[in-house]
Design an enzyme around this catalytic site. Structure first.
Site, PDB file in Angstrom:
ATOM      1  N   ASP A 116       0.842  -1.187   0.000  1.00  0.00           N
ATOM      2  CA  ASP A 116       0.000   0.000   0.000  1.00  0.00           C
ATOM      3  C   ASP A 116       0.880   1.241   0.000  1.00  0.00           C
ATOM      4  OD1 ASP A 116      -2.378   1.413  -0.008  1.00  0.00           O
ATOM      5  OD2 ASP A 116      -2.510   1.479   2.180  1.00  0.00           O
ATOM      6  N   TYR A 118       1.180   5.738  -0.563  1.00  0.00           N
ATOM      7  CA  TYR A 118       0.777   6.941   0.187  1.00  0.00           C
ATOM      8  C   TYR A 118       1.013   8.105  -0.762  1.00  0.00           C
ATOM      9  CZ  TYR A 118       0.929   9.769   4.601  1.00  0.00           C
ATOM     10  OH  TYR A 118       0.699  10.644   5.637  1.00  0.00           O
ATOM     11  N   HIS A 123      -3.506  14.115   0.707  1.00  0.00           N
ATOM     12  CA  HIS A 123      -3.716  13.219   1.846  1.00  0.00           C
ATOM     13  C   HIS A 123      -2.515  13.239   2.789  1.00  0.00           C
ATOM     14  CE1 HIS A 123      -4.829   9.747   4.234  1.00  0.00           C
ATOM     15  NE2 HIS A 123      -3.677   9.165   3.927  1.00  0.00           N
ATOM     16  N   ARG A 132       1.423  15.300  13.212  1.00  0.00           N
ATOM     17  CA  ARG A 132       2.607  16.030  13.670  1.00  0.00           C
ATOM     18  C   ARG A 132       2.341  17.529  13.606  1.00  0.00           C
ATOM     19  NH1 ARG A 132       4.172  11.979  10.352  1.00  0.00           N
ATOM     20  NH2 ARG A 132       4.118  13.388   8.581  1.00  0.00           N
ATOM     21  N   GLU A 189     -10.065   4.149   3.969  1.00  0.00           N
ATOM     22  CA  GLU A 189      -9.193   4.838   3.023  1.00  0.00           C
ATOM     23  C   GLU A 189      -9.649   4.438   1.628  1.00  0.00           C
ATOM     24  OE1 GLU A 189      -5.045   4.169   4.078  1.00  0.00           O
ATOM     25  OE2 GLU A 189      -5.198   5.685   5.671  1.00  0.00           O
ATOM     26  N   GLU A 191      -9.153   3.975  -2.046  1.00  0.00           N
ATOM     27  CA  GLU A 191      -7.926   3.797  -2.818  1.00  0.00           C
ATOM     28  C   GLU A 191      -8.218   3.076  -4.137  1.00  0.00           C
ATOM     29  OE1 GLU A 191      -4.524   2.407  -0.719  1.00  0.00           O
ATOM     30  OE2 GLU A 191      -5.197   3.202   1.216  1.00  0.00           O
ATOM     31  N   ASP A 223      -9.015   0.501   2.361  1.00  0.00           N
ATOM     32  CA  ASP A 223      -7.994   0.140   3.349  1.00  0.00           C
ATOM     33  C   ASP A 223      -8.498   0.602   4.722  1.00  0.00           C
ATOM     34  OD1 ASP A 223      -5.655  -0.369   4.738  1.00  0.00           O
ATOM     35  OD2 ASP A 223      -4.668   1.460   4.045  1.00  0.00           O
ATOM     36  N   ARG A 227      -7.509   4.388  13.484  1.00  0.00           N
ATOM     37  CA  ARG A 227      -6.596   5.520  13.677  1.00  0.00           C
ATOM     38  C   ARG A 227      -5.982   5.571  15.067  1.00  0.00           C
ATOM     39  NH1 ARG A 227      -5.433   6.205   8.608  1.00  0.00           N
ATOM     40  NH2 ARG A 227      -7.240   6.771   7.351  1.00  0.00           N
ATOM     41  N   GLN A 230      -3.343   2.956  15.164  1.00  0.00           N
ATOM     42  CA  GLN A 230      -2.260   3.413  14.273  1.00  0.00           C
ATOM     43  C   GLN A 230      -1.383   4.476  14.946  1.00  0.00           C
ATOM     44  OE1 GLN A 230      -3.777   5.011  10.586  1.00  0.00           O
ATOM     45  NE2 GLN A 230      -1.753   5.382   9.716  1.00  0.00           N
ATOM     46  N   TYR A 234       2.552   3.263  15.150  1.00  0.00           N
ATOM     47  CA  TYR A 234       3.172   3.411  13.833  1.00  0.00           C
ATOM     48  C   TYR A 234       4.631   3.828  13.845  1.00  0.00           C
ATOM     49  CZ  TYR A 234       3.301   8.528  13.143  1.00  0.00           C
ATOM     50  OH  TYR A 234       3.601   9.857  13.212  1.00  0.00           O
ATOM     51  N   LYS A 243      -4.094  -1.733  10.326  1.00  0.00           N
ATOM     52  CA  LYS A 243      -4.505  -1.916   8.936  1.00  0.00           C
ATOM     53  C   LYS A 243      -4.746  -3.381   8.588  1.00  0.00           C
ATOM     54  CE  LYS A 243      -3.100   2.318   7.400  1.00  0.00           C
ATOM     55  NZ  LYS A 243      -3.888   3.207   6.543  1.00  0.00           N
ATOM     56  N   THR A 247      -8.727  -5.622   4.466  1.00  0.00           N
ATOM     57  CA  THR A 247      -8.668  -4.663   3.364  1.00  0.00           C
ATOM     58  C   THR A 247      -9.626  -5.168   2.294  1.00  0.00           C
ATOM     59  OG1 THR A 247      -6.330  -4.234   3.840  1.00  0.00           O
ATOM     60  CG2 THR A 247      -7.164  -3.486   1.703  1.00  0.00           C
ATOM     61  N   THR A 334      -4.490   6.486   0.062  1.00  0.00           N
ATOM     62  CA  THR A 334      -5.740   7.238   0.131  1.00  0.00           C
ATOM     63  C   THR A 334      -5.785   8.316  -0.941  1.00  0.00           C
ATOM     64  OG1 THR A 334      -5.654   6.928   2.498  1.00  0.00           O
ATOM     65  CG2 THR A 334      -7.233   8.551   1.682  1.00  0.00           C
ATOM     66  N   GLU A 348      -9.645  12.900   7.581  1.00  0.00           N
ATOM     67  CA  GLU A 348      -9.551  14.207   6.927  1.00  0.00           C
ATOM     68  C   GLU A 348     -10.921  14.879   6.841  1.00  0.00           C
ATOM     69  OE1 GLU A 348      -6.778  13.738   3.246  1.00  0.00           O
ATOM     70  OE2 GLU A 348      -7.438  11.761   3.889  1.00  0.00           O
TER      71      GLU A 348
HETATM   72 MN    MN Z   1      -3.891   3.014   2.804  1.00  0.00          MN
END
Ligand code: MN
Length: 401
Positions: A116, A118, A123, A132, A189, A191, A223, A227, A230, A234, A243, A247, A334, A348
């Site tokens: 997968d 990104y 996104h 962050r 997500e 995708e 996906d 959160r 994650q 992560y 994840k 899927t 995503t 989002e």
């Molecule tokens: Mn994804």
């Protein structure tokens, strides 16, 4: 023009013909091609010698067919178009059609590896700001390589399969000890996935120009992402249990040939990329995605604006000599556009749960509730000014166990 009742002019016309697998009752899975609201039984068609693919269409999965390669894919497709458009074939072929509502889709192929990416700048920027805050949202590597991770191929599930809410560890921001329990921030997500047909040898690179020799077609992907799990797990190695629980992929794979009219110039890349990521003619697919939450259209993510193209993703994932296997799937990451109503995740869409969305039934949502259903759809420019409809990917959330 197809003779199949109701199929001409629709999103599943004779110039689309996505491939899938299905069961009926207790019968073993069989391969099919979707035409309008019908499924053509490909095993029966090959047994009757209406189409010849070395017996690969009589198998329970598409893998043998996927391994055949572009010339065979094109020849089989041309024959299927002929069978479904020429009235002379109708007496032999019509008995092999079943209403799509009479069959149960199953995963069309046996997946190899699953990667997968990104690759949406919008996104990645949105998520960077959420995860962050106060820092540069894109990390320094983002514009130099398509960021990705290896996912869990064994938990790819076909559209319609329910998803059990995952449990795991989470820790609220600023809180001391982590807690264990059902995810409270379960997300989607939206995708686009690419199904690999032709393998590559260990130690070899697949150049960007070889994309169409290896990739068979396209499926919509959800996906599912927890959160809260994650955010805690992560760093430093990337997504893991947030994840890997499930899927979802669409039941019908759109062959690349059906998307010939859908290629558009991809966004300019600055700074310039490494030689192995360059393309003569950088192109992305103009797929218009939709996200429906309990039947309410909440977002329209545009795939055409993705920063990294599928050919660059393929070149990158093999640049170290990693081999491709028939049945590998790689997904785009995503798909989000610049507007809030173009985002491909609820993280989002609701600004990390700060701004709930109201659905048509009056319910307010930040993340997924048990019983919720999400359906991701897409259309694309088809041949001769038509529009094709990619098979949707849908799933509902079950209570945690
Ligand atoms: Mn994804």
């Amino acid at each position: 023009m197809t003779w199949v009742p109701g199929a001409a002019g629709g999103g599943f016309g004779a110039r689309h013909l996505p491939y899938g697998a299905f069961t009926r009752g207790d019968a073993a899975p069989r391969l099919g091609a979707r035409i309008g609201d019908f499924v053509l039984d490909l095993a029966a068609a090959e047994r009757a010698e209406l189409v010849l693919a070395g017996g690969s269409l009589c198998a329970p999965t598409l893998n043998a067919f996927l391994a055949l390669g572009r010339p065979q894919w094109t020849a089989v497709r041309a024959r299927l178009v002929d069978l479904l458009t020429d009235e002379r074939h109708r007496p032999a072929v019509e008995p092999l059609l079943s209403p799509v509502s009479d069959v149960e889709p199953v995963l069309a192929w046996s997946p190899g590896d699953y990667v997968d990416f990104y690759s949406s700048e919008y996104h990645a920027t949105n998520v960077g700001r959420i995860l962050r805050p106060g820092q540069e949202p894109l990390l320094p590597n983002w514009k130099h390589l398509p960021i990705g991770y290896h996912g869990r191929a064994g938990t790819l599930i076909v559209s319609g399969t329910p998803v059990v809410r995952p449990c795991g560890q989470r820790r609220s921001t600023g809180a001391g000890e982590p807690v264990f329990g059902p995810s409270a921030r379960l997300d989607i997500e939206a995708e686009v996935g690419f199904v690999v047909g032709v393998p590559s040898a260990l130690g070899e690179r697949v150049p960007t120009g070889a994309f169409a020799n290896h990739v068979f077609g396209v499926v919509l992907v959800n996906d599912w992402s927890a959160r809260d799990i994650q955010a805690w797990e992560y760093q430093p190695l990337g997504p893991f249990l947030a994840k890997s629980f499930a899927t979802s992929v669409a039941a019908w794979i759109t062959p690349l040939e059906a998307l010939g009219a859908a290629w558009v110039p991809a966004p300019r890349q600055e700074p310039p990329v490494q030689e192995y990521l360059r393309e003569e003619d950088r192109r992305g697919l103009d797929l218009a995605l939709t996200v429906e939450w309990n039947g309410t259209l909440v977002s329209r993510p545009p795939f055409a604006g993705m920063y990294w193209t599928p050919a660059q993703q393929l070149a990158h994932l093999t640049v170290n000599g990693a081999a491709l296997r028939t049945g590998d799937l790689y997904a785009s990451g995503t798909v989000s556009g610049p507007e809030r109503a173009q985002t491909g995740s609820f993280l989002e869409l609701t600004r990390s749960g700060a701004e709930p969305v109201t659905l048509a039934g009056g319910e307010s949502r930040m993340f997924l509730a048990d019983g919720d259903t999400v359906t991701i759809g897409a259309t694309a420019p088809g041949p001769d000014g038509t529009r094709i409809t990619l098979a949707p990917v849908t799933g509902s959330i079950l209570a945690p166990r």
